[in-house]
Design an enzyme around this catalytic site. Structure first.
Site, PDB file in Angstrom:
ATOM      1  N   ASP A  40       5.472  26.328  49.868  1.00  9.47           N
ATOM      2  CA  ASP A  40       5.502  27.198  48.694  1.00  9.47           C
ATOM      3  C   ASP A  40       6.004  26.349  47.526  1.00  9.47           C
ATOM      4  OD1 ASP A  40       6.130  28.916  46.642  1.00  9.47           O
ATOM      5  OD2 ASP A  40       7.075  30.441  47.917  1.00  9.47           O
ATOM      6  N   PHE A  47      12.476  32.322  49.047  1.00  6.29           N
ATOM      7  CA  PHE A  47      11.900  33.385  48.225  1.00  6.29           C
ATOM      8  C   PHE A  47      10.410  33.129  48.114  1.00  6.29           C
ATOM      9  CE2 PHE A  47      10.384  35.239  44.269  1.00  6.29           C
ATOM     10  CZ  PHE A  47      10.788  36.555  44.438  1.00  6.29           C
ATOM     11  N   LYS A  76       3.194  30.061  38.886  1.00  6.36           N
ATOM     12  CA  LYS A  76       4.133  29.765  37.795  1.00  6.36           C
ATOM     13  C   LYS A  76       3.632  28.650  36.875  1.00  6.36           C
ATOM     14  CE  LYS A  76       8.375  31.907  39.380  1.00  6.36           C
ATOM     15  NZ  LYS A  76       8.746  32.113  40.762  1.00  6.36           N
TER      16      LYS A  76
HETATM   17  C1  LIG Z   1       8.300  33.158  41.745  1.00  9.70           C
HETATM   18  C2  LIG Z   1       8.062  32.699  43.142  1.00  9.70           C
HETATM   19  C3  LIG Z   1       7.137  33.340  43.976  1.00  9.70           C
HETATM   20  C4  LIG Z   1       6.420  34.596  43.560  1.00  9.70           C
HETATM   21  O1  LIG Z   1       5.604  34.392  42.478  1.00  9.70           O
HETATM   22  P1  LIG Z   1       5.089  35.673  41.628  1.00  9.70           P
HETATM   23  O2  LIG Z   1       4.159  35.071  40.632  1.00  9.70           O
HETATM   24  O3  LIG Z   1       6.310  36.290  41.018  1.00  9.70           O
HETATM   25  O4  LIG Z   1       4.426  36.584  42.567  1.00  9.70           O
HETATM   26  C5  LIG Z   1       6.916  32.814  45.229  1.00  9.70           C
HETATM   27  N1  LIG Z   1       7.571  31.725  45.651  1.00  9.70           N
HETATM   28  C6  LIG Z   1       8.470  31.088  44.885  1.00  9.70           C
HETATM   29  C7  LIG Z   1       9.135  29.858  45.410  1.00  9.70           C
HETATM   30  C8  LIG Z   1       8.748  31.549  43.612  1.00  9.70           C
HETATM   31  O5  LIG Z   1       9.664  30.931  42.857  1.00  9.70           O
END
Ligand SMILES: *Cc1c(COP(=O)(O)O)cnc(C)c1O
Length: 401
Positions: free
Chosen positions: A217, A132, A247
């Site tokens: 990521d 994701f 986050k």
């Molecule tokens: C939440 C998340 C995103 C996206 O972040 P947003 O601030 O919602 O755009 C990307 N990668 C991972 C692994 C995430 O958990």
């Protein structure tokens, strides 16, 4: 009309409305107290109402709110220096407002790197099933989840989704059009699946051999959540060329960053990228304060101590409820369990008992408490979970993939 009728119907919040937070707890208008074990999905790493980011935000709010990257913003220099001092690979930082934007910057950076070297056809980004990376056009394509792509037009070229942790499939997929490999060191949404250390090291080695850039990521698993400042730091010799964070690094204020080596970011010169709000003074005030807290050794010691205790307790629950729990998942305080009973229903049972949790792919109960929790918070959570799991026994089993 009911409240919410004028909002996009993309969320289905429960009836409880939280108006105040303190540490690991949220309170409703009538002062009902809930144990927060999801923290806005791995965001409020310092819990609610922590004085450090709060005071930093208040102080900045009285000075100046916004300038844009066209002017100098002290907070961007100090925070970029901090990231680069803490991470051996890091030399360049671009600030964003969100995770998806950090990923967009990361992928643009990777493609531009190859383009500038004359490899104009080298734009494929390899990703892994269960990934994701966000909800923008590029990031839903990078994530490759058919559920998130459906209805939004043709899939974008340049993204190849591979089976999770399958080294042979990966080697077969690498070609002279491969620009980058993008991976979460711990998959969040995909079911709290850590990529084994040797896989991360293998990825690094493969990328070095083939001239591919490695992108991590760490939007969900970074910011101290696994007990290291960033999750990949559990593995030696597995540093990325580029990393996206968000986050937790903002602790609840919208911010993110793309962090890269000097070489990887060399092509990102004036005119190639930008963001109106990225590096905003308010966000930088909070980001600096959050970083100063989470990088303290005693802060990470707490995460490791509490998460070890939590895993022991989870093992106990698993033994007690073999008819509910399949296996423990996650790393550090990005933790949970794959369940035999519907995770979404179990999450509701926790909410009825005043504990907030989440769910993820693979029928996983997802927990991501604030990183400031103590063993007592874990004991409280376990008692609630035991009670909820007892009720969950009566539910029908789900079919697991
Ligand atoms: C939440 C998340 C995103 C996206 O972040 P947003 O601030 O919602 O755009 C990307 N990668 C991972 C692994 C995430 O958990």
């Amino acid at each position: 009309m009911a409240q919410g009728d004028h909002l996009y119907n993309c969320y289905m919040p429960p009836a409880q409305e939280f108006v105040r937070g303190e540490g690991a707890y949220l309170y409703t208008e009538d002062n009902e107290k809930y144990l927060d074990f999801i923290a806005g999905i791995s965001v409020n790493c310092l819990g609610h109402g922590h004085p450090a980011p709060m005071n930093a935000l208040k102080e900045q709010a009285e000075k100046v709110w916004h300038l844009s990257g066209m002017f100098r913003i002290q907070g961007t220099y100090t925070l970029a220096d901090k990231y680069c001092a803490a991470l051996p690979f890091a030399e360049k930082v671009f600030f964003t407002n969100s995770g998806a934007e950090a990923l967009e910057c990361a992928m643009k950076t990777a493609r531009k790197y190859h383009y500038d070297r004359g490899d104009v056809d080298r734009y494929d980004i390899l990703t892994f099933q269960g990934a994701f990376h966000g909800r923008t056009f590029a990031t839903i394509n990078a994530g490759g989840n058919p559920k998130y792509l459906k209805g939004f037009g043709p899939a974008l070229p340049g993204f190849i989704s591979l089976p999770f942790a399958d080294h042979e499939a990966l080697e077969a997929a690498v070609s002279d059009t491969t620009a980058a490999i993008l991976v979460e060191p711990v998959q969040g949404e995909g079911g709290l699946r850590p990529l084994p250390t040797q896989c991360l090291q293998g990825l690094r080695k493969l990328c070095d051999e083939k001239g591919i850039l490695l992108i991590y990521d760490e939007v969900q698993c970074g910011a101290g959540r696994t007990g290291k400042l960033f999750a990949h730091q559990w593995a030696e010799n597995a540093e990325p060329d580029i990393m996206a964070v968000a986050k937790g690094v903002g602790g609840g204020f919208p911010m993110g960053a793309c962090i890269a080596t000097e070489a990887a970011a060399a092509g990102m010169v004036p005119g190639t990228h930008g963001s109106t709000y990225g590096g905003n003074p308010l966000a930088m005030a909070v980001g600096n304060a959050v970083f100063d807290e989470i990088s303290k050794p005693e802060f990470l010691d707490n995460v490791n101590r509490v998460s070890n205790f939590l895993v022991q307790q989870f093992e106990g629950l698993k033994d007690e409820f073999p008819d509910v729990v399949v296996e423990l998942r996650g790393k550090g305080l990005l933790c949970g369990m794959q369940l035999k009973k519907p995770a979404v229903e179990v999450r509701k049972m926790l909410l009825e008992r005043k504990m907030l949790g989440g769910s993820a792919g693979d029928n996983t109960l997802r927990l991501a408490p604030p990183l400031i929790i103590t063993e007592d918070h874990v004991r409280e959570a376990i008692a609630i979970m035991r009670d909820a799991f007892t009720e969950a026994r009566a539910l029908d089993d789900v079919e697991l993939a």
